[in-house]
Write a protein that holds these residues in place. Structure first.
Motif, mmCIF file in Angstrom:
data_model
loop_
_atom_site.group_PDB
_atom_site.id
_atom_site.type_symbol
_atom_site.label_atom_id
_atom_site.label_comp_id
_atom_site.label_asym_id
_atom_site.label_seq_id
_atom_site.Cartn_x
_atom_site.Cartn_y
_atom_site.Cartn_z
ATOM 1 N N ILE A 5 0.838 -1.208 0.000
ATOM 2 C CA ILE A 5 0.000 0.000 0.000
ATOM 3 C C ILE A 5 0.867 1.249 0.000
ATOM 4 N N ARG A 6 1.903 1.265 0.848
ATOM 5 C CA ARG A 6 2.784 2.433 0.886
ATOM 6 C C ARG A 6 3.529 2.614 -0.441
ATOM 7 N N SER A 7 3.890 1.501 -1.070
ATOM 8 C CA SER A 7 4.580 1.578 -2.368
ATOM 9 C C SER A 7 3.659 2.165 -3.432
ATOM 10 N N LEU B 212 -4.994 -1.736 7.536
ATOM 11 C CA LEU B 212 -4.714 -1.620 6.102
ATOM 12 C C LEU B 212 -5.694 -0.668 5.419
ATOM 13 N N GLU B 213 -6.952 -0.788 5.777
ATOM 14 C CA GLU B 213 -7.974 0.082 5.170
ATOM 15 C C GLU B 213 -7.736 1.544 5.539
ATOM 16 N N ASN B 214 -7.371 1.808 6.793
ATOM 17 C CA ASN B 214 -7.081 3.190 7.214
ATOM 18 C C ASN B 214 -5.833 3.722 6.525
ATOM 19 N N LEU B 215 -4.814 2.866 6.400
ATOM 20 C CA LEU B 215 -3.576 3.269 5.727
ATOM 21 C C LEU B 215 -3.848 3.612 4.262
ATOM 22 N N LYS C 170 -6.838 3.202 -3.572
ATOM 23 C CA LYS C 170 -8.117 2.497 -3.625
ATOM 24 C C LYS C 170 -7.875 1.017 -3.331
ATOM 25 N N LEU C 171 -8.508 0.527 -2.277
ATOM 26 C CA LEU C 171 -8.248 -0.832 -1.789
ATOM 27 C C LEU C 171 -9.532 -1.636 -1.711
#
Length: 399
Positions: free
Chosen positions: A236-238, A265-268, A275-276
């Motif tokens: 996600i960060r990438s 993960l959803e908050n991050l 978009k996750l």
């Protein structure tokens, strides 16, 4: 041959690998399955592809009931009860005329108590040592700012983790013939137990995981349990470092979910404007479609022993960007079927962008991947490898 198989696995890659190997062995051999009642037989059930499946009820004694009620004890069962059940199973196998036993791991102790009591030639398939990534998981929790109940953690480490490591090592000593899923796992086994193992690579079902005539969509896919060790936060960060105009959606498929980690993960993702979508327990057919629709698969678990996900993606003709750690280095061929890179968010995002925007290179990698899987990583190849070890174990025990 007459082959007995023991397992007490959860859902996931190890169970899928066992399912696939039995599918191969049953063509020319008689295969019976022995499981305790707590084994996961809902996911890829073995009763339909074996000659017989014998289930042994785990009887909870008074001590076992106390363990079940004790909220700080993770396994919720008594290991004494588990050992008694597996001793009974081994005694039943010893009485029958099996030529060899394929012994899988136990989801609680890793090396099963079954090994202690079996008296016939057997192959122990060791995926990884117990708690091999426990410290990684704890560090990731801390970095994420997630609170762990200190009292619960202290009790778990003192009375559970340290004890389980000792039990795993002691039970491993009863196995004379060990098989690993990768050379990385072979080295982990040697480092942890001081014993040798032979590498027997797994394979994928190319009849299921195959290229489909579907349009690619604007997302990248990752697959695995929703737990810290799978590296989804790193992904996600990438992706968050990719410019918004080019930034793809991230879809995650999980069979097991840690609710606290999922929320993190959803908050991050929201914070980084990624978009996750997290899909849970989808069917194999749905998974194959997603592998085909994804522009590419991204894979970044910490020290994954082997990892079937890259092979499943490659079998569908979808290239993989993966962190070059663990067994992943043995399946992805860098700049041929995908890209292996450092665990660095800038580097990872650069390679995602490169493959996401270069259709010709992605197509080339996809074709190379399908060819490679069909030549070396098929179920036929995997089955032949494990069969050779079963045959060798019979003679090995005669020495």
């Amino acid at each position: 041959m007459k082959i007995a198989v023991f397992h007490n696995l959860s859902s996931g890659g190890a169970k899928r690998a066992l399912f696939n190997n039995i599918n191969f062995l049953i063509k020319d051999h008689e295969v019976d399955i022995f499981v305790p009642s707590i084994a996961d037989e809902h996911y890829l059930p073995l009763k339909d592809i074996s000659n017989n499946l014998y289930t042994f009820k785990l009887k909870n004694t008074v001590v076992g009931s106390l363990y079940s009620a004790f909220k700080y004890f993770p396994s919720k069962i008594s290991l004494t009860d588990l050992e008694k059940t597996q001793k009974t199973m081994a005694e039943q196998v010893n009485k029958k005329d099996y030529d060899v036993i394929l012994c899988e791991q136990d989801k609680y102790t890793m090396a099963p108590f079954f090994l202690k009591y079996i008296k016939k030639p057997h192959v122990y398939y060791c995926q990884q040592p117990i708690l091999s990534r426990n410290e990684i998981s704890q560090n990731l929790y801390k970095k994420a700012g997630l609170k762990i109940n200190k009292d619960a953690e202290r009790i778990r480490l003192k009375f559970y983790s340290s004890r389980m490591v000792k039990i795993d090592k002691r039970l491993m000593s009863h196995s004379k013939y060990n098989v690993a899923n990768s050379y990385f796992s072979h080295e982990s086994i040697m480092r942890t137990y001081g014993v040798n193992s032979f590498v027997s690579y797994l394979g994928v079902e190319t009849g299921l995981f195959k290229p489909m005539d579907v349009l690619k969509e604007n997302f990248v896919l990752s697959v695995g349990a929703c737990i810290p060790e799978k590296g989804f936060d790193f992904i996600i960060r990438s992706i968050g470092r990719i410019g918004e105009k080019l930034r793809p959606e991230l879809w995650i498929v999980s069979d097991l979910v840690n609710i606290h980690w999922k929320k993190y993960l959803e908050n991050l993702a929201t914070q980084l404007k990624v978009k996750l979508r997290i899909l849970i327990l989808i069917s194999d057919d749905e998974l194959v479609k997603l592998y085909n629709k994804a522009m590419l698969v991204v894979y970044a678990p910490y020290l994954e022993p082997f990892g079937l996900v890259p092979l499943e993606a490659m079998s569908c003709g979808t290239p993989v960007v993966g962190v070059k750690e663990g067994g992943v280095r043995e399946t992805i061929i860098n700049n041929h079927t995908g890209i292996l890179c450092e665990r660095d968010e800038d580097d990872f995002s650069k390679h995602i962008t490169q493959l996401f925007t270069d259709g010709s290179k992605s197509e080339e990698f996809g074709k190379n991947s399908v060819k490679l899987v069909n030549e070396f990583w098929s179920l036929e190849d995997s089955g032949k490898r494990i069969l050779s070890h079963l045959n060798r174990a019979i003679n090995y025990y005669d020495l």
